[in-house]
Design an enzyme around this catalytic site. Structure first.
Site, PDB file in Angstrom:
ATOM      1  N   TRP A 161       0.780  -1.282   0.115  1.00 21.32           N
ATOM      2  CA  TRP A 161      -0.100  -0.001  -0.103  1.00 21.32           C
ATOM      3  C   TRP A 161       1.004   1.159   0.101  1.00 21.32           C
ATOM      4  CZ3 TRP A 161      -0.799   3.487   4.420  1.00 21.32           C
ATOM      5  CH2 TRP A 161      -1.568   4.571   3.941  1.00 21.32           C
ATOM      6  N   GLU A 169      -2.699  -2.410  -2.980  1.00 21.00           N
ATOM      7  CA  GLU A 169      -3.959  -1.873  -2.417  1.00 21.00           C
ATOM      8  C   GLU A 169      -4.107  -0.357  -2.709  1.00 21.00           C
ATOM      9  OE1 GLU A 169      -3.635  -2.063   2.118  1.00 21.00           O
ATOM     10  OE2 GLU A 169      -5.790  -1.228   2.028  1.00 21.00           O
ATOM     11  N   LYS A 223      -6.440   3.597  -2.785  1.00 23.55           N
ATOM     12  CA  LYS A 223      -6.944   4.050  -1.644  1.00 23.55           C
ATOM     13  C   LYS A 223      -7.794   5.404  -2.340  1.00 23.55           C
ATOM     14  CE  LYS A 223      -6.731   5.634   3.048  1.00 23.55           C
ATOM     15  NZ  LYS A 223      -5.857   5.718   3.996  1.00 23.55           N
ATOM     16  N   ASP A 262      -9.876  -2.592   0.102  1.00 27.30           N
ATOM     17  CA  ASP A 262     -10.091  -2.264   1.552  1.00 27.30           C
ATOM     18  C   ASP A 262     -11.786  -1.822   1.714  1.00 27.30           C
ATOM     19  OD1 ASP A 262     -10.090  -0.497   4.022  1.00 27.30           O
ATOM     20  OD2 ASP A 262      -8.108  -0.941   4.028  1.00 27.30           O
ATOM     21  N   HIS A 272     -11.897   2.220   1.666  1.00 29.45           N
ATOM     22  CA  HIS A 272     -11.140   2.964   0.603  1.00 29.45           C
ATOM     23  C   HIS A 272     -11.747   3.516  -0.464  1.00 29.45           C
ATOM     24  CE1 HIS A 272      -6.729   1.902   2.050  1.00 29.45           C
ATOM     25  NE2 HIS A 272      -7.437   1.838   3.098  1.00 29.45           N
ATOM     26  N   HIS A 286      -9.367  -6.241   2.742  1.00 32.68           N
ATOM     27  CA  HIS A 286      -9.046  -5.876   3.954  1.00 32.68           C
ATOM     28  C   HIS A 286     -10.266  -5.253   4.473  1.00 32.68           C
ATOM     29  CE1 HIS A 286      -4.575  -4.094   3.921  1.00 32.68           C
ATOM     30  NE2 HIS A 286      -4.795  -5.485   3.906  1.00 32.68           N
ATOM     31  N   ASP A 298     -12.826   8.385   8.331  1.00 35.06           N
ATOM     32  CA  ASP A 298     -11.947   7.303   8.787  1.00 35.06           C
ATOM     33  C   ASP A 298     -12.324   6.225   8.210  1.00 35.06           C
ATOM     34  OD1 ASP A 298      -9.954   5.761  10.507  1.00 35.06           O
ATOM     35  OD2 ASP A 298     -11.456   5.081  11.590  1.00 35.06           O
ATOM     36  N   ASP A 343     -10.868   3.079   9.144  1.00 32.94           N
ATOM     37  CA  ASP A 343     -10.446   1.937  10.009  1.00 32.94           C
ATOM     38  C   ASP A 343     -11.328   1.829  11.347  1.00 32.94           C
ATOM     39  OD1 ASP A 343      -8.231   1.046   8.233  1.00 32.94           O
ATOM     40  OD2 ASP A 343      -7.719   3.161   8.328  1.00 32.94           O
ATOM     41  N   ASP A 359      -8.427  -5.048   8.664  1.00 32.57           N
ATOM     42  CA  ASP A 359      -7.802  -3.706   8.751  1.00 32.57           C
ATOM     43  C   ASP A 359      -8.438  -2.544   9.344  1.00 32.57           C
ATOM     44  OD1 ASP A 359      -5.799  -1.896   8.476  1.00 32.57           O
ATOM     45  OD2 ASP A 359      -6.020  -1.581   6.187  1.00 32.57           O
TER      46      ASP A 359
HETATM   47  C1  RNT Z   1      -4.161   2.300   4.937  1.00 27.16           C
HETATM   48  C2  RNT Z   1      -4.221   0.967   4.208  1.00 27.16           C
HETATM   49  C3  RNT Z   1      -3.363  -0.041   4.705  1.00 27.16           C
HETATM   50  C4  RNT Z   1      -2.870   0.293   6.405  1.00 27.16           C
HETATM   51  C5  RNT Z   1      -2.148  -0.954   6.850  1.00 27.16           C
HETATM   52  C6  RNT Z   1      -1.601  -0.437   8.133  1.00 27.16           C
HETATM   53  O1  RNT Z   1      -5.125   3.122   4.548  1.00 27.16           O
HETATM   54  O2  RNT Z   1      -5.606   0.450   4.636  1.00 27.16           O
HETATM   55  O3  RNT Z   1      -3.726  -1.364   4.405  1.00 27.16           O
HETATM   56  O4  RNT Z   1      -4.162   0.331   7.026  1.00 27.16           O
HETATM   57  O5  RNT Z   1      -1.109  -1.162   5.844  1.00 27.16           O
HETATM   58 ZN    ZN Z   2      -6.105  -1.730   4.159  1.00 33.98          ZN
END
Ligand code: RNT
Ligand code: ZN
Length: 496
Positions: A264, A305, A307, A338, A341, A365, A373, A375, A405
């Site tokens: 990433w 990955e 975003k 993810d 994202h 993810h 956010d 996460d 994640d």
């Molecule tokens: C960041 C990505 C990535 C991280 C990790 C820590 O937006 O999601 O995967 O969360 O690598």
């Molecule tokens: Zn991620």
């Protein structure tokens, strides 16, 4: 969703806990009160079988993975009210809608979720000196007990894994190596720095996954790494990512299960760039250099990955979805999706069947985006159920690597792992228990029946099947795991 058989006093317990929290300011947080309140609630009515002794003793909580069940009649763990009868009724109900519960549970037991190590220490890692996280990542909260050493992180992971049914994997970042006394920069990392993790994983029966860490470093401070305009900075990150792949392959080879190594790249622009093209061209070149060395797919799977944006990279992210999808298709790499994202109304569930037509495999993810956010701790919401449904209904389990994640320091970090992991496994169970009549109705062109059956399926008694699954895997049934986490917090985390 139908939480059949969960009609005991949990809401009251949670209310008491919540109010205890709310009367304490930050910094005056005290575990014992919560434990007391919880025990009290438990003794009174938590199990409906208070006479059998202390709820902690009867909590269904294993002492450790190796001593989960002694198989003796005295083993009082995981008691529930007449579980066998409840399960028989649930199985009958599923049989009536054409679902083979045993087959679903066999498949579920074979799924290995990759649990992300970074929830345990707020994405800090074990390099020398502490740095700002940066790269648009932010961890909020200061719950006591963050893992500060490799030993603490492993012991926290073990605790979490002992409360999650099944055998799983752990996902490491390059910043989590054991680097010894002298600093080891990112372009110097080697397999030997992860040997301890490999041995630990072998002992625990876990697979490992891996990630280069392209953030929290002086050479990432201006927001660019593999797409940096300075060739020397790019070379540094290329070397780091190459070494990460070598380490990933060594992990996969040592453990006999391919290590998904996910790249990433946070690179992006806070404000409108004048040139979006050149950084993307540079990134293609850098990635090609990173992936030049071939490794056996038995040992290593490369993932990339994308975003949408990060804090400080709001206007343009170089490794956008289109960029990564295109790269993954062109170079036949794994695409990492993810859940946090994308645009807030966009779900990765719909992307699974589309992208699997073009890339060999996916890494998910599993996360939860909330406003800015990406996460938050994964909850059992419609997004998660849709993701699980798409993986299972399309027969994609062999081609989809399921990782978690998120990072939340506002609650017990072990609980965060357990909640998210159990939720993902629950969602997979719900998907595996989907009545075949739903798909049949669609294929027959009967949209009314499809919707009716989909909605009826929500209240099928999967919760009873889940409880039985937890019991069979000798992990706590229902919310009993929380007592163990609270006790651990009091005895271990509070002393850190
Ligand atoms: C960041 C990505 C990535 C991280 C990790 C820590 O937006 O999601 O995967 O969360 O690598
Ligand atoms: Zn991620």
């Amino acid at each position: 969703m139908g939480l059949v058989g969960r009609t005991h006093a949990l809401p009251m317990v949670m209310y008491r806990s919540a109010s205890t929290f709310s009367t304490l300011g930050a910094g005056s947080w005290k575990t014992p009160k919560i434990i007391t309140g919880y025990r009290f609630a438990g003794r009174k009515r938590f199990f409906g079988i208070a006479a059998r002794g202390s709820p902690v003793r009867n909590s269904g909580v294993p002492r450790s993975r190796s001593s989960r069940s002694d198989g003796s009649p005295k083993d009082r763990r995981n008691p529930t009210l007449r579980p066998a009868a409840a399960e028989r009724a649930a199985r009958d109900r599923y049989a009536a809608v054409g679902v083979d519960v045993d087959a679903a549970l066999r498949t579920l037991a074979g799924i290995r979720v990759s649990m992300h190590c970074w929830q345990g220490d707020d994405v800090a890692g074990f390099e020398h000196g502490t740095r700002e996280l940066g790269a648009g990542l932010a961890v909020t909260g200061n719950h006591p007990g963050r893992a500060r050493t490799v030993a603490e992180l492993r012991s926290d992971l073990e605790k979490a894994l002992s409360l999650i049914p099944g055998r799983h994997r752990v996902n490491l970042h390059a910043m989590y190596g054991e680097f010894g006394r002298r600093p080891v920069d990112r372009d110097q990392i080697e397999t030997k720095h992860f040997q301890g993790w490999i041995e630990w994983a072998r002992e625990q029966g876990l697979g490992l996954d891996f990630n280069p860490t392209c953030f929290s470093h002086p050479l990432a401070d201006d927001g660019f790494t593999l797409a940096h305009p300075d060739p020397a900075v790019r070379a540094f990150w290329i070397e780091h990512c190459r070494r990460a792949r070598t380490i990933g392959a060594a992990m996969g080879s040592a453990l006999g299960t391919p290590c998904v190594t996910n790249v990433w790249i946070p690179d992006g622009f806070k404000d409108t760039p004048a040139d979006r093209q050149t950084p993307r061209e540079r990134l293609v070149e850098s990635l090609d250099a990173v992936f030049r060395e071939p490794f056996s797919a038995e040992h290593l799977r490369d993932a990339l990955e994308p975003k949408l944006f990060g804090i400080g990279a709001e206007s343009c992210t170089v490794a956008s979805h289109e960029f990564c999808l295109g790269y993954a298709v062109a170079r036949q790499k794994l695409l990492c999706l993810d859940a946090g994202h994308f645009h807030p109304t966009e779900s990765i569930a719909d992307k699974i069947s589309s992208t699997l037509l073009w890339v060999p495999e996916l890494l998910l993810h599993v996360s939860r985006g909330v406003r800015w956010d990406s996460d938050h701790v994964v909850t059992l919401n419609d997004d998660l159920l849709a993701i699980a449904h798409e993986v299972v209904a399309n027969g994609a389990l062999p081609r989809v690597h399921l990782g978690l994640d998120y990072f939340d320091a506002s609650i017990n970090r072990i609980a965060a792992w357990v909640i998210g992991s159990r939720n993902l496994i629950k969602a997979l169970l719900v998907a595996l228990l989907e009545p075949p009549g739903i798909r049949a109705a669609e294929w027959a062109g009967d949209r009314t029946a499809r919707l009716a059956l989909q909605e009826e399926a929500r209240s099928l008694p999967w919760g009873v099947i889940w409880d039985g699954y937890c019991r069979s895997k000798e992990v706590p049934v229902g919310e009993n795991w929380l007592i163990e986490v609270q006790r651990h917090e009091q005895q271990v985390l509070a002393r850190r």
